[in-house]
Motif scaffolding. Structure first.
Motif, PDB file in Angstrom:
ATOM      1  N   THR A  39       0.831  -1.203   0.000  1.00  0.00           N
ATOM      2  CA  THR A  39       0.000   0.000   0.000  1.00  0.00           C
ATOM      3  C   THR A  39       0.867   1.256   0.000  1.00  0.00           C
ATOM      4  O   THR A  39       0.600   2.198  -0.754  1.00  0.00           O
ATOM      5  CB  THR A  39      -0.938   0.003   1.219  1.00  0.00           C
ATOM      6  OG1 THR A  39      -1.739  -1.179   1.192  1.00  0.00           O
ATOM      7  CG2 THR A  39      -1.840   1.218   1.204  1.00  0.00           C
ATOM      8  N   TYR A  42       2.415   1.686  -3.394  1.00  0.00           N
ATOM      9  CA  TYR A  42       1.417   2.112  -4.377  1.00  0.00           C
ATOM     10  C   TYR A  42       1.112   3.594  -4.223  1.00  0.00           C
ATOM     11  O   TYR A  42       1.018   4.326  -5.209  1.00  0.00           O
ATOM     12  CB  TYR A  42       0.146   1.281  -4.235  1.00  0.00           C
ATOM     13  CG  TYR A  42      -0.872   1.599  -5.290  1.00  0.00           C
ATOM     14  CD1 TYR A  42      -0.735   1.076  -6.566  1.00  0.00           C
ATOM     15  CD2 TYR A  42      -1.954   2.422  -5.018  1.00  0.00           C
ATOM     16  CE1 TYR A  42      -1.656   1.370  -7.554  1.00  0.00           C
ATOM     17  CE2 TYR A  42      -2.879   2.721  -5.997  1.00  0.00           C
ATOM     18  CZ  TYR A  42      -2.724   2.195  -7.262  1.00  0.00           C
ATOM     19  OH  TYR A  42      -3.629   2.495  -8.245  1.00  0.00           O
ATOM     20  N   HIS A  47       5.523   1.469  -8.555  1.00  0.00           N
ATOM     21  CA  HIS A  47       4.754   0.298  -8.996  1.00  0.00           C
ATOM     22  C   HIS A  47       5.597  -0.791  -9.628  1.00  0.00           C
ATOM     23  O   HIS A  47       5.062  -1.845  -9.964  1.00  0.00           O
ATOM     24  CB  HIS A  47       3.701   0.735 -10.019  1.00  0.00           C
ATOM     25  CG  HIS A  47       2.752   1.752  -9.490  1.00  0.00           C
ATOM     26  ND1 HIS A  47       2.139   2.674 -10.294  1.00  0.00           N
ATOM     27  CD2 HIS A  47       2.320   2.026  -8.244  1.00  0.00           C
ATOM     28  CE1 HIS A  47       1.359   3.463  -9.579  1.00  0.00           C
ATOM     29  NE2 HIS A  47       1.460   3.101  -8.329  1.00  0.00           N
ATOM     30  N   ILE A  50       5.691  -4.430  -7.588  1.00  0.00           N
ATOM     31  CA  ILE A  50       4.568  -4.818  -6.730  1.00  0.00           C
ATOM     32  C   ILE A  50       4.127  -6.253  -7.007  1.00  0.00           C
ATOM     33  O   ILE A  50       3.867  -7.020  -6.074  1.00  0.00           O
ATOM     34  CB  ILE A  50       3.399  -3.825  -6.874  1.00  0.00           C
ATOM     35  CG1 ILE A  50       3.752  -2.511  -6.185  1.00  0.00           C
ATOM     36  CG2 ILE A  50       2.118  -4.396  -6.295  1.00  0.00           C
ATOM     37  CD1 ILE A  50       2.672  -1.454  -6.255  1.00  0.00           C
TER      38      ILE A  50
END
Length: 85
Positions: A39, A42, A47, A50
């Motif tokens: 989280t 993000y 990104h 991930i």
């Protein structure tokens, strides 16, 4: 060569009853850390890795929640590899 340990042999071992609750607690900790970490990445816009973190986090959770299933799947995958002979 030995036959190795069977899954029922592992789970019926009294030591397994002592170790399993620690694995359950570690699984919850890994899940919480993974969710918070992903989280934050993000939100910061990082990104790029991930998906890799999610995959390895889920593998870690599978191992911690039920190592017997993890080792069963791992044994099956190794059995599918072509033999080196």
């Amino acid at each position: 060569m030995g036959q190795g340990a069977s899954l029922s042999g592992i789970t019926s071992n009294p030591a397994w009853q002592l170790v399993q609750p620690f694995f359950d607690i570690l699984a919850v900790v890994v899940l919480v850390v993974m969710v918070v970490w992903i989280t934050l990445k993000y939100i910061r816009g990082q990104h790029q890795h991930i998906v890799v973190q999610v995959v390895f986090g889920l593998i870690a959770l599978l191992f911690l929640v039920d190592p017997t299933v993890f080792f069963g799947v791992l044994t099956w995958l190794v059995g599918k590899l072509p033999s080196g002979s």
